[in-house]
Enzyme design. Structure first.
Site, PDB file in Angstrom:
ATOM      1  N   SER A  77      -5.307  -7.067   1.080  1.00 35.11           N
ATOM      2  CA  SER A  77      -5.535  -6.065   2.079  1.00 35.11           C
ATOM      3  C   SER A  77      -6.533  -6.732   3.136  1.00 35.11           C
ATOM      4  O   SER A  77      -6.723  -6.007   4.231  1.00 35.11           O
ATOM      5  CB  SER A  77      -5.824  -4.768   1.533  1.00 35.11           C
ATOM      6  OG  SER A  77      -4.910  -4.234   0.695  1.00 35.11           O
ATOM      7  N   THR A 130      -8.861  -2.238   4.225  1.00 32.70           N
ATOM      8  CA  THR A 130      -8.050  -1.958   5.462  1.00 32.70           C
ATOM      9  C   THR A 130      -8.870  -1.284   6.386  1.00 32.70           C
ATOM     10  O   THR A 130      -8.966  -1.820   7.466  1.00 32.70           O
ATOM     11  CB  THR A 130      -6.884  -1.389   4.862  1.00 32.70           C
ATOM     12  OG1 THR A 130      -6.066  -1.766   3.825  1.00 32.70           O
ATOM     13  CG2 THR A 130      -5.812  -0.807   6.253  1.00 32.70           C
ATOM     14  N   ASP A 268      -0.948   1.785  -2.938  1.00 33.71           N
ATOM     15  CA  ASP A 268      -1.038   0.649  -3.363  1.00 33.71           C
ATOM     16  C   ASP A 268      -1.727   0.714  -5.009  1.00 33.71           C
ATOM     17  O   ASP A 268      -1.336   0.379  -5.880  1.00 33.71           O
ATOM     18  CB  ASP A 268      -2.157  -0.297  -2.532  1.00 33.71           C
ATOM     19  CG  ASP A 268      -2.792  -1.354  -3.266  1.00 33.71           C
ATOM     20  OD1 ASP A 268      -1.958  -2.566  -3.260  1.00 33.71           O
ATOM     21  OD2 ASP A 268      -3.724  -1.609  -3.364  1.00 33.71           O
ATOM     22  N   HIS A 272      -0.114  -0.651  -8.289  1.00 33.78           N
ATOM     23  CA  HIS A 272      -0.734  -1.543  -9.262  1.00 33.78           C
ATOM     24  C   HIS A 272      -0.458  -1.023 -10.612  1.00 33.78           C
ATOM     25  O   HIS A 272      -0.215  -1.818 -11.645  1.00 33.78           O
ATOM     26  CB  HIS A 272      -2.060  -1.663  -8.668  1.00 33.78           C
ATOM     27  CG  HIS A 272      -2.512  -2.664  -7.854  1.00 33.78           C
ATOM     28  ND1 HIS A 272      -2.482  -3.910  -8.060  1.00 33.78           N
ATOM     29  CD2 HIS A 272      -2.901  -2.490  -6.420  1.00 33.78           C
ATOM     30  CE1 HIS A 272      -2.814  -4.702  -6.925  1.00 33.78           C
ATOM     31  NE2 HIS A 272      -3.413  -3.711  -5.873  1.00 33.78           N
ATOM     32  N   ASP A 311       0.737  -3.059   4.594  1.00 33.84           N
ATOM     33  CA  ASP A 311      -0.110  -4.241   4.684  1.00 33.84           C
ATOM     34  C   ASP A 311       0.800  -5.364   3.950  1.00 33.84           C
ATOM     35  O   ASP A 311       0.338  -6.610   4.083  1.00 33.84           O
ATOM     36  CB  ASP A 311      -1.314  -3.886   4.494  1.00 33.84           C
ATOM     37  CG  ASP A 311      -1.680  -3.453   3.006  1.00 33.84           C
ATOM     38  OD1 ASP A 311      -0.747  -2.902   2.600  1.00 33.84           O
ATOM     39  OD2 ASP A 311      -3.180  -3.458   2.980  1.00 33.84           O
ATOM     40  N   HIS A 312       1.347  -4.735   2.815  1.00 30.86           N
ATOM     41  CA  HIS A 312       2.038  -5.712   1.852  1.00 30.86           C
ATOM     42  C   HIS A 312       2.620  -4.694   1.002  1.00 30.86           C
ATOM     43  O   HIS A 312       2.513  -3.732   1.036  1.00 30.86           O
ATOM     44  CB  HIS A 312       1.067  -6.570   1.111  1.00 30.86           C
ATOM     45  CG  HIS A 312       0.231  -5.940   0.434  1.00 30.86           C
ATOM     46  ND1 HIS A 312       0.149  -4.951  -0.566  1.00 30.86           N
ATOM     47  CD2 HIS A 312      -1.324  -5.770   0.762  1.00 30.86           C
ATOM     48  CE1 HIS A 312      -1.043  -4.496  -0.994  1.00 30.86           C
ATOM     49  NE2 HIS A 312      -2.002  -4.821  -0.142  1.00 30.86           N
TER      50      HIS A 312
HETATM   51 ZN    ZN Z   1      -3.659  -3.677  -3.881  1.00 35.64          ZN
END
Ligand code: ZN
Length: 454
Positions: A77, A130, A268, A272, A311-312
């Site tokens: 990030s 971020t 996120d 994870h 962001d991903h």
């Molecule tokens: Zn992450």
């Protein structure tokens, strides 16, 4: 005359196209890949019918973005936030600096110079990668105390999220600082501050004033996962509540419009931990905050731009195990807790009690013999404190075993406990939104944003 008139119109249209939108919202879903968005939408469709769409999925402009960093196909990030904020690629872990350490100017810096009121919101610690990429410059995302100092000096009009541990003095329980508090100077510099869960009510009821900036760090570390907030911490504001307050505060500052960054930061974290319910509810909370911006957009259509990026991707989330085992997200409706925020704390060695907890709070009952033996292996591993990295991603084995059983029942699978390099969707609406559509690298999004203020 006709020729002259068309010339005037052309000139007028050109000027309109060049002017920056008065109000800009940059929404960033951390870990928000295509599957995360689609899964959250399908989950709601179970109740609301197949026509239901997420607010972000109703926007007219769509894009697809690559996310790699300078030194890795799989970004973190820090590098991804830097690309979105500054339009430049860097190494994983870096915050708004090039790999050689040269500091970069962010969209936020440009917007601030252009006289806009600025808002930065996240469900993570506000010093997390971020939001940090917009406000701070640092060689490492891990230097959160230094990043906090950048925030304290930023003059950003509205800062809200979690993570007061990097702002309070070393004598405060849980503080990560080794020196004094940053808050005194911030208050002297015109900030109204809201620190800790007990100040949430005051924060929600706060009536903005032209002369006050706002700093809210409502938890020691991250804000709660949405699934936990909904079920046990309803008195804490949702991301939509915070976004709403942010708009009020930025409007009251009475500047030349505003620029606001809103991060759904825990999508996120949930992915994870391979947590389907956590991922869905945090994505929906993020979407509700976008809905708040859409209500604002409806009243200021000519002056507003909303961009929703990720962001991903996190977790390598895939939906459906072939046509014979499509999704069954119904099983997720029974889940009342997050894997990482709550379930990880529940196993104490009392196996029966834990199995009962799984039944009540995750709807995991009538285990097959295979499911049962996987739970027993996980409890054995946790009791013996064996290395949990390879099988369980460093999380508590019992929580991950339960999560994976639930995921299989739902027809959903993760390939990793980390990020992936897959392309991610973008949505946009409003003035200048066309520039963000199409197939782009994440740096181009940052560059287009900066162009608005140049
Ligand atoms: Zn992450």
């Amino acid at each position: 005359m006709k020729k002259l008139l068309s010339g005037v119109i052309f000139f007028w249209v050109s000027v309109m196209a060049l002017a920056a939108p008065k109000y800009v919202f940059m929404f960033i879903g951390d870990g928000l890949g295509a599957s995360q968005r689609q899964m959250a939408e399908y989950f709601v469709q179970q109740d609301k019918g197949d026509d239901y769409k997420l607010t972000m999925n109703k926007m007219p402009v769509a894009g697809l973005n690559t996310t790699h960093s300078v030194n890795n196909l799989v970004t973190d990030s820090g590098a991804a936030g830097t690309a979105l904020a500054t339009g430049e690629k860097t190494n994983n872990g870096m915050i708004a600096v090039l790999p050689n350490g040269i500091e970069l100017k962010s969209t936020l810096d440009y917007a601030q110079e252009a006289g806009k009121a600025i808002g930065v919101i996240s469900t993570t610690r506000i010093t997390h990668a971020t939001p940090a990429a917009y406000v701070a410059k640092n060689i490492s995302r891990g230097n959160e105390n230094e990043i906090a100092e950048d925030f304290s000096k930023s003059n950003v009009d509205f800062i809200a999220g979690g993570g007061y541990r990097h702002f309070v003095s070393s004598s405060t329980t849980g503080s990560k600082r080794e020196d004094g508090s940053l808050l005194t100077e911030m208050r002297n510099n015109g900030y109204k501050t809201f620190i800790g869960e007990t100040s949430s009510k005051d924060f929600i009821n706060y009536k903005p004033s032209k002369n006050e900036k706002v700093f809210a760090a409502l938890t020691l570390s991250h804000l709660p996962y949405e699934v936990d907030r909904m079920n046990t911490q309803k008195d804490q504001p949702s991301l939509a509540d915070i976004t709403n307050k942010g708009i009020e505060v930025l409007q009251a500052r009475d500047k030349d419009g505003f620029f606001m960054v809103v991060e759904g930061g825990r999508i996120d974290h949930a992915s994870h931990a391979n947590d389907v319910a956590g991922t869905i509810y945090d994505t929906l909370a993020f979407d509700k905050s976008i809905e708040v911006a859409m209500e604002f957009y409806d009243k200021h259509k000519e002056d507003t731009l909303i961009v929703v990026a990720g962001d991903h991707e996190t977790g390598g989330l895939g939906m459906g195990y072939g046509s014979g085992k499509p999704l069954d997200l119904d099983v997720i409706k029974n889940v009342k807790v997050s894997i990482n925020g709550t379930l990880e704390k529940m196993y104490t060695g009392d196996r029966q009690k834990y199995m009962k907890f799984l039944e009540t709070n995750l709807g995991l009952n009538n285990l097959t013999s295979d499911e049962r033996s996987r739970m027993i292996s996980a409890m054995d591993a946790e009791d013996k404190n064996v290395d949990n990295e390879s099988l369980y991603g460093g999380y508590n084995p019992t929580a991950i075993a339960a999560s994976h059983i639930l995921n299989e029942r739902a027809g959903v699978g993760f390939t990793t406990f980390d990020h992936t390099g897959s392309q991610i969707p973008l949505s946009a609406i409003g003035q200048g939104s066309e520039a963000f559509g199409g197939f782009k690298d994440n740096t181009e999004i940052g560059k287009e944003m900066i162009k608005l203020y140049n």
